[in-house]
Design a protein around this motif. Sequence first.
Motif, mmCIF file in Angstrom:
data_model
loop_
_atom_site.group_PDB
_atom_site.id
_atom_site.type_symbol
_atom_site.label_atom_id
_atom_site.label_comp_id
_atom_site.label_asym_id
_atom_site.label_seq_id
_atom_site.Cartn_x
_atom_site.Cartn_y
_atom_site.Cartn_z
ATOM 1 N N PRO A 42 36.995 37.647 46.524
ATOM 2 C CA PRO A 42 38.215 37.219 45.841
ATOM 3 C C PRO A 42 38.399 35.700 45.924
ATOM 4 O O PRO A 42 37.967 35.076 46.897
ATOM 5 C CB PRO A 42 39.334 37.947 46.594
ATOM 6 N N THR A 43 39.046 35.135 44.900
ATOM 7 C CA THR A 43 39.349 33.704 44.939
ATOM 8 C C THR A 43 40.517 33.466 45.882
ATOM 9 O O THR A 43 40.362 32.873 46.936
ATOM 10 C CB THR A 43 39.670 33.182 43.537
ATOM 11 N N TYR A 44 41.694 33.989 45.522
ATOM 12 C CA TYR A 44 42.866 33.925 46.402
ATOM 13 C C TYR A 44 43.173 35.346 46.893
ATOM 14 O O TYR A 44 42.885 36.314 46.180
ATOM 15 C CB TYR A 44 44.082 33.362 45.648
ATOM 16 N N SER A 45 43.782 35.451 48.082
ATOM 17 C CA SER A 45 44.063 36.777 48.652
ATOM 18 C C SER A 45 44.864 37.639 47.686
ATOM 19 O O SER A 45 44.694 38.847 47.630
ATOM 20 C CB SER A 45 44.860 36.651 49.957
ATOM 21 N N GLY A 46 45.786 37.007 46.948
ATOM 22 C CA GLY A 46 46.657 37.782 46.075
ATOM 23 C C GLY A 46 46.209 37.774 44.631
ATOM 24 O O GLY A 46 46.962 38.226 43.757
ATOM 25 N N PRO A 48 45.435 38.754 41.318
ATOM 26 C CA PRO A 48 45.520 40.089 40.728
ATOM 27 C C PRO A 48 44.319 40.418 39.843
ATOM 28 O O PRO A 48 44.164 41.555 39.421
ATOM 29 C CB PRO A 48 46.816 40.037 39.912
ATOM 30 N N ALA A 49 43.474 39.436 39.566
ATOM 31 C CA ALA A 49 42.351 39.671 38.659
ATOM 32 C C ALA A 49 41.162 40.317 39.351
ATOM 33 O O ALA A 49 40.221 40.737 38.692
ATOM 34 C CB ALA A 49 41.916 38.352 38.011
ATOM 35 N N SER A 74 33.567 41.217 49.432
ATOM 36 C CA SER A 74 33.193 40.490 50.638
ATOM 37 C C SER A 74 34.242 39.427 50.895
ATOM 38 O O SER A 74 34.527 38.600 50.037
ATOM 39 C CB SER A 74 31.823 39.855 50.446
ATOM 40 N N LEU A 75 34.848 39.462 52.082
ATOM 41 C CA LEU A 75 35.921 38.506 52.392
ATOM 42 C C LEU A 75 35.398 37.269 53.095
ATOM 43 O O LEU A 75 36.098 36.261 53.201
ATOM 44 C CB LEU A 75 36.963 39.173 53.288
ATOM 45 N N ALA A 78 34.959 32.836 53.160
ATOM 46 C CA ALA A 78 35.987 32.777 52.131
ATOM 47 C C ALA A 78 35.534 31.911 50.957
ATOM 48 O O ALA A 78 34.858 30.890 51.147
ATOM 49 C CB ALA A 78 37.279 32.214 52.726
ATOM 50 N N TRP A 79 35.909 32.334 49.764
ATOM 51 C CA TRP A 79 35.568 31.609 48.532
ATOM 52 C C TRP A 79 36.100 30.176 48.589
ATOM 53 O O TRP A 79 37.180 29.914 49.137
ATOM 54 C CB TRP A 79 36.196 32.329 47.331
ATOM 55 N N ALA A 142 46.920 31.457 40.051
ATOM 56 C CA ALA A 142 46.955 30.980 41.436
ATOM 57 C C ALA A 142 46.021 29.791 41.654
ATOM 58 O O ALA A 142 46.277 28.937 42.499
ATOM 59 C CB ALA A 142 46.573 32.121 42.372
#
Lengths: 162, 293
Positions: A42-46, A48-49, A74-75, A78-79, A142
């Motif tokens: 994910p780009t940001y934790s939240g 939605p995409a 995969s977290l 981080a991105w 975001a």
Amino acid sequence: MTALEVASRVPDPELPVLTLADLGVLRDVVEADGRVLVTITPTYSGCPAIEEMGADLRRSLRAAGYADVEVRLSLTPAWTTDWISEEGRRKLAAAGIAPPARLGPRAAGPVPLNLVPPARRVACPRCGSTRTTELSRFGSTACKALRRCADCAEPFEHVKEI
Amino acid sequence: MSFDNAYGSLVDQEDAHWAFGTGFAEPLPGVDRAVPSTVDRDDLFAYCLMLGDDALVLAQRLAEWCSRAPELEEDVALANIALDLLGQARLLLTRAGEVEGAGRDEDALAYLRDEREFRNVHLAEIECGPRAGGDFATTMARLLVFSSWKVAQYGRLRAFADPVVAAVAAKGLKELAYHRDHAAQWVVRLGDGTPESHERMRAGVRRVWPYLDELFTGHAVELRLGVDPAPLRSEVDGVLAEVFRAAGLTRPEPVPAARVAGRAGRDGVHTEAMGYLLAELQHVHRSLPGATW
């Protein structure tokens, strides 16, 4: 096409000028025993995409004949916007969105406070001027901020560094 | 996909195409979720709730500002910050449910627990606006204190024994640092602004200050897990001092909010505001179990 080639062509749902590979979200594509395992981050934790990205990958791979597809998240690590490819940066600028500056390796220890917005010289994607100012620290998604060019007076989006 | 008809792209698609955020899938597909043998399962469950509830409850508070902020950009900013926190909360509550092993998912934990089962600190839940008695300046004072504390906490959690919590912290740290900068820039702008804005900023800091102490008071679970928050205090104090200096503000006298027989948010003992907050957060899910949109 190989599964990797199919997955690499899937566009980002929010920045469709970029592929998920350009964005650095596509981490790994493994093909084994008729099964495709795709790993994205994910780009940001939240953001939605992220679910849309998984759905798009599954749909595209199925359409290309890969029936058994699993998308994993995969977290770590981080991105970071440093993973946006050179090609991705060119596509962003061509679409009128200023690409992020490269941050490079981050120093260990406490994260320094920015009491004034860092004076990054963000070039206007329309006229190239670096006389640009930030209008809003948060934009339509975001990952973007809103800026304006003092020379051509156009507002534009900027993928902010993270 | 055809764009001849505005509705054409909406049919024959998976549900997710209707709008982002519908029918949430389980958020940690394929992430290795084994609980490390060095960590006590009950303690890790409790700690994931503490971290997840901090993020969930402040996300709810910030979302209350949507359409109420003093300027459009700030509506977008507060909603984005809330979204980051909600994303962290989803991961942490999902992890909590996994570690507990009783079949509760993020929704069960967010919507179907009662007030006494929430483990967030009071700072996240108190009323700071937009409702009566609050103020935008108070909200920024809270966000500054909260995010400065979380930056320090997540910074250390990057090396935590549980790999899922460590990964959420490493990612969340970058987001929280941006939130902290945003709040700090507003505190300086208001504190160093007009007499009116300065006074309201000063009042905002005084409003949240009694809730500072709880942030650095370790719960038995935290002590056992080796994540006592007490040592975070010097880093947070340093950040706040730097912001206050630039804003022309002074630190209020430390008068910690009262605890109930030594208990506070980490023990499930909350302020009066919490019940109202949960009523708004939970009532749709409880009235219409399993509803999606």
